[in-house]
Each structure stands twice: as structure tokens, then as C-alpha cells.
Write an enzyme that holds these catalytic residues in place. Structure first.
Site, mmCIF file in Angstrom:
data_model
loop_
_atom_site.group_PDB
_atom_site.id
_atom_site.type_symbol
_atom_site.label_atom_id
_atom_site.label_comp_id
_atom_site.label_asym_id
_atom_site.label_seq_id
_atom_site.Cartn_x
_atom_site.Cartn_y
_atom_site.Cartn_z
ATOM 1 N N ILE A 62 -3.785 0.468 -3.274
ATOM 2 C CA ILE A 62 -4.275 -0.908 -3.434
ATOM 3 C C ILE A 62 -5.748 -0.882 -3.104
ATOM 4 C CG2 ILE A 62 -4.268 -3.296 -2.639
ATOM 5 C CD1 ILE A 62 -1.430 -3.214 -2.119
ATOM 6 N N ASP A 63 -6.571 -0.961 -4.118
ATOM 7 C CA ASP A 63 -8.007 -1.058 -3.905
ATOM 8 C C ASP A 63 -8.340 -2.549 -3.833
ATOM 9 O OD1 ASP A 63 -10.707 -0.329 -3.766
ATOM 10 O OD2 ASP A 63 -10.929 -0.600 -5.929
ATOM 11 N N THR A 108 -7.972 -4.436 -0.680
ATOM 12 C CA THR A 108 -6.880 -5.019 0.123
ATOM 13 C C THR A 108 -7.209 -6.454 0.552
ATOM 14 O OG1 THR A 108 -7.847 -3.915 2.028
ATOM 15 C CG2 THR A 108 -5.954 -2.865 1.038
ATOM 16 N N GLU A 113 -5.433 7.516 -0.518
ATOM 17 C CA GLU A 113 -6.001 6.855 0.653
ATOM 18 C C GLU A 113 -5.071 6.879 1.865
ATOM 19 O OE1 GLU A 113 -7.270 2.755 0.202
ATOM 20 O OE2 GLU A 113 -8.474 2.953 2.012
ATOM 21 N N ASP A 117 -12.177 5.119 -4.524
ATOM 22 C CA ASP A 117 -12.731 3.785 -4.792
ATOM 23 C C ASP A 117 -13.574 3.751 -6.063
ATOM 24 O OD1 ASP A 117 -11.645 2.373 -2.651
ATOM 25 O OD2 ASP A 117 -13.284 2.901 -1.286
ATOM 26 N N ASP A 173 0.830 -1.211 0.000
ATOM 27 C CA ASP A 173 0.000 0.000 0.000
ATOM 28 C C ASP A 173 0.866 1.264 0.000
ATOM 29 O OD1 ASP A 173 -2.706 0.432 -0.100
ATOM 30 O OD2 ASP A 173 -3.078 -0.122 1.983
ATOM 31 N N ASP A 181 -6.077 5.257 -5.225
ATOM 32 C CA ASP A 181 -6.138 4.152 -4.266
ATOM 33 C C ASP A 181 -4.959 3.241 -4.602
ATOM 34 O OD1 ASP A 181 -6.687 2.181 -2.478
ATOM 35 O OD2 ASP A 181 -8.839 2.121 -2.888
HETATM 36 P P1 AMP Z 1 -14.602 -3.936 -2.722
HETATM 37 O O1 AMP Z 1 -13.264 -4.514 -3.073
HETATM 38 O O2 AMP Z 1 -15.403 -3.558 -3.921
HETATM 39 O O3 AMP Z 1 -15.359 -4.772 -1.749
HETATM 40 O O4 AMP Z 1 -14.343 -2.538 -2.045
HETATM 41 C C1 AMP Z 1 -13.205 -2.233 -1.303
HETATM 42 C C2 AMP Z 1 -13.424 -0.874 -0.718
HETATM 43 O O5 AMP Z 1 -14.558 -0.877 0.121
HETATM 44 C C3 AMP Z 1 -12.308 -0.400 0.156
HETATM 45 O O6 AMP Z 1 -11.386 0.343 -0.591
HETATM 46 C C4 AMP Z 1 -13.018 0.475 1.204
HETATM 47 O O7 AMP Z 1 -12.712 1.832 1.019
HETATM 48 C C5 AMP Z 1 -14.486 0.255 0.920
HETATM 49 N N1 AMP Z 1 -15.330 0.071 2.108
HETATM 50 C C6 AMP Z 1 -14.969 -0.065 3.401
HETATM 51 N N2 AMP Z 1 -16.061 -0.167 4.201
HETATM 52 C C7 AMP Z 1 -17.142 -0.090 3.392
HETATM 53 C C8 AMP Z 1 -18.569 -0.101 3.616
HETATM 54 N N3 AMP Z 1 -19.083 -0.264 4.840
HETATM 55 N N4 AMP Z 1 -19.383 0.017 2.552
HETATM 56 C C9 AMP Z 1 -18.873 0.149 1.301
HETATM 57 N N5 AMP Z 1 -17.533 0.178 1.041
HETATM 58 C C10 AMP Z 1 -16.684 0.062 2.057
HETATM 59 MG MG MG Z 2 -10.173 1.053 -1.995
#
Ligand code: AMP
Ligand code: MG
Length: 327
Positions: A123-124, A126, A68, A269, A45, A121
Site C-alpha cells: 500500500i503506497d 498509507t 516494504e 515508492d 498492508d 509497495d
Molecule cells: P506520498 O504518498 O507521495 O506522499 O508518499 C508516500 C511515501 O513517502 C511513503 O511510501 C514513504 O515511503 C515515503 N516517505 C516517508 N518519509 C518521507 C520523507 N521524509 N520524504 C519523502 N518521502 C517519504
Molecule cells: Mg510507499
């Protein structure tokens, strides 16, 4: 690539994705995680953020960046900073520890409606990175609150649906009014144009959603799919690879339904992925049908969830969301 800044952004994301994969490989090589290794996701990251911001600042000295991570944890932990630096130096050999920390700390922009900024981001997804699944390095440029350029590095993606070649790891990039392209992260195959699917049949539609139940309301999404007569189970992927999947026709719909009332989606994101889907011919709104508003600072505070589709299916899915959320 018409915009020279797109070339800078693509080069930066390729380097960052290579660093992330090097961290994953080093971890795989040792087999165990010792305390001295730190969490690989932490190292990658910070390393990814350092490389991307350093590359942007070299090419665009007065650049403003909303990223981030911040440098606090590294400033307080010299051994961790040294570990990150070792990976960073493999890509950018001239970078000093101070230069690296300064780059990471420069991601503290406020965003907003005025002027130009970038959002990153490093690392989106993680959780996907840790599991050995999908993750993305996501970089976008925003002008006056509108996303004008987007780059997504997807190191675990094997074959975007709209291209003929298969390779481990792809990069998608595009600019407003300039179309979307993808090529293997490792190069070797010429860029190919990316387009959304032309699917109109909801029964045959492929929906994608987060792997993590905490990030999207999977139960409500299943009810929406049932109401629409969607036959296939959802494709679950971490990260903005879901936007790449819709942009390239691998999926027709990406649905992100809020799991908690107060959650504000982060701009990093969504900015790159949303630009790619729109420029590949699709449509992106929140789950109420409002445009995503990237002019509100670090979060999409005016929006609720996200719906990205090939365009053809958008209205029908919005209708089913309203029906199920209104139950
Ligand atoms: P994903 O890989 O699509 O599940 O999304 C990852 C991203 O979800 C991360 O980068 C976080 O910033 C975000 N995230 C964290 N908590 C939540 C939440 N409660 N609702 C939606 N997104 C979230
Ligand atoms: Mg992310």
C-alpha cells in the site's frame, strides 16, 4: 500484453487492490475501530503483500522480491495474523497461515545491480488509504538495475485523463519498449493506451505533489511554480497515483522535493510509477537532473527527490528547481 510475467503481475495487483478495498469497506461497515480490528492499514498492508508475493512465487518459483513490509509483527501477534489471513483467504482460499507468513517474509530481497528482482509497495500512500483518498498497490520488475515492467493499481482513481470511460479504480501497466495501458480494476472496459500530455505551456501546466508536507517541500515547490509562471494550484495526491496522473495526462509535472537532507527514497515508492511515465512518453529524473538509479539496493541512495514530467517541460522545471534550491 506481450510479456507473460506482466499478466501475472497485473493479476496479482488486481487481487491485492480488491483486498485493500475489502478492508476499507469492512472498516466503514463497523464505523468504529476497536482494538481487535487492528489498524485497517496494517491489515491491508500485510494482506496485499501476501497476495502479491504468493502469486509471484507460484508463477516464478525462484523470484527475488524487495518489498516494504516484513513478517516480524505478524509472527509476534497471532490474532493479527488470523485477521489478515481472513481477508487473504477471500482472494486466495488455498493459502495457509504458514504460507501467508512465508510469502510476506519473502519480501526481504536486497535488490542491487545483478540479475532480476521485483519490488513491491503493498500500500503506497498509507495516509491516503486511512483518509479515504488515493493510494496505490505498486509492483515493478528490475533487471540489472533497470526497471523493465511496472504495474500500479489505483483503487480511488476515477478517470485517467487520456481515456473516455469513468470507473472507480484503475490499473496501469506497461513494460519497457511496450507502451502503457490502463483499464478499470473491475474489468468490463477494454484496455486503453496511456500517453503523457503534449502541453508545452508552463502557464497552463498542472503540477502534482504529495498531500503530506513531510514528504515534499511544498513551500519551495510553490516558489518554483511562481518562477515558472504556473497559474494553477498544485494537484495534491497521495501515492504513486501522481505518476499515473502524469503518465495519463491528468497532470504535466510531478515534483518531489526533499524535506530533509539525509532521506533516501525507497525503490518501491518509485519503480513502477517511473517506468509508466517514461513508457507513456514522459521523462523521470531526480531534482538535480540525474537518472533514478534502481541498482543501489533498497533505496535510491544516489538520487535527491524526483521530477517526472511529460518531457516537454522537463528542462524548464529543472532550471527553476536549481534557481530556487540555490537561493
Ligand atoms: P506520498 O504518498 O507521495 O506522499 O508518499 C508516500 C511515501 O513517502 C511513503 O511510501 C514513504 O515511503 C515515503 N516517505 C516517508 N518519509 C518521507 C520523507 N521524509 N520524504 C519523502 N518521502 C517519504
Ligand atoms: Mg510507499
Amino acid at each position: 500484453m506481450v510479456d507473460p510475467e506482466l499478466q501475472v503481475a497485473v493479476g496479482a495487483v488486481v487481487q491485492a487492490a480488491r483486498l485493500c478495498e475489502a478492508v476499507r469497506a469492512a472498516q466503514g461497515g463497523t464505523g468504529t475501530i476497536t482494538k481487535a480490528d487492528y489498524s485497517p492499514v496494517t491489515v491491508a498492508d500485510f494482506g496485499s503483500q501476501a497476495l502479491v508475493i504468493d502469486a509471484l512465487r507460484r508463477a516464478l518459483p525462484s523470484v527475488s522480491i524487495v518489498a516494504e513490509e516484513d513478517a516480524e509483527a505478524l509472527l509476534a501477534d497471532r490474532p493479527l495474523a488470523e485477521r489478515v489471513l481472513a481477508f487473504v483467504r477471500a482472494e486466495a482460499s488455498g493459502l495457509s497461515l504458514e504460507g501467508m507468513l512465508s510469502a510476506i517474509g519473502a519480501g526481504d530481497g536486497a535488490g542491487g545491480r545483478v540479475g532480476r528482482f521485483w519490488t513491491l509497495d503493498p500500500i503506497d500512500g498509507t495516509k491516503g488509504f486511512i483518509r479515504g483518498d488515493h493510494y496505490a498497490v505498486a509492483l515493478a520488475r528490475v533487471d540489472g538495475g533497470t526497471v523493465t515492467l511496472g504495474v500500479l493499481g489505483c483503487p480511488s482513481l476515477v478517470r485517467p485523463a487520456c481515456v473516455t470511460a469513468a470507473a472507480p479504480g484503475w490499473i496501469f501497466y506497461g513494460e519497457r519498449c511496450g507502451g502503457v495501458w490502463c483499464r478499470p480494476l473491475a474489468g468490463g472496459v477494454p484496455p486503453q493506451a496511456v500517453q503523457v500530455s503534449q502541453r508545452m505551456s508552463l502557464r497552463e501546466a498542472v503540477f502534482c505533489e504529495s498531500v503530506e508536507k513531510g514528504h515534499t517541500a511544498q513551500g519551495a515547490a510553490a516558489r518554483i511554480c511562481a518562477l515558472l509562471g504556473v497559474a494553477a494550484a498544485p494537484l495534491r495526491m497521495d501515492s504513486q497515483c501522481k505518476y499515473a496522473a502524469v503518465a495519463s495526462g491528468m497532470a504535466d509535472v510531478y515534483l518531489r522535493l526533499p524535506t530533509q537532507a539525509g532521506y533516501e527514497e525507497k525503490i518501491w515508492d518509485h519503480a513502477a510509477g517511473a517506468l509508466l511515465v517514461e513508457q507513456a512518453g514522459g521523462r523521470v529524473t531526480d531534482v538535480m537532473g540525474a537518472d533514478l538509479d534502481f541498482s543501489q539496493g533498497r533505496t535510491l541512495r544516489m538520487n535527491k527527490g524526483v521530477l517526472a514530467t511529460n518531457g516537454h517541460l522537463h528542462a524548464a522545471v529543472l532550471g527553476a528547481i536549481a534557481a530556487v534550491l540555490g537561493e
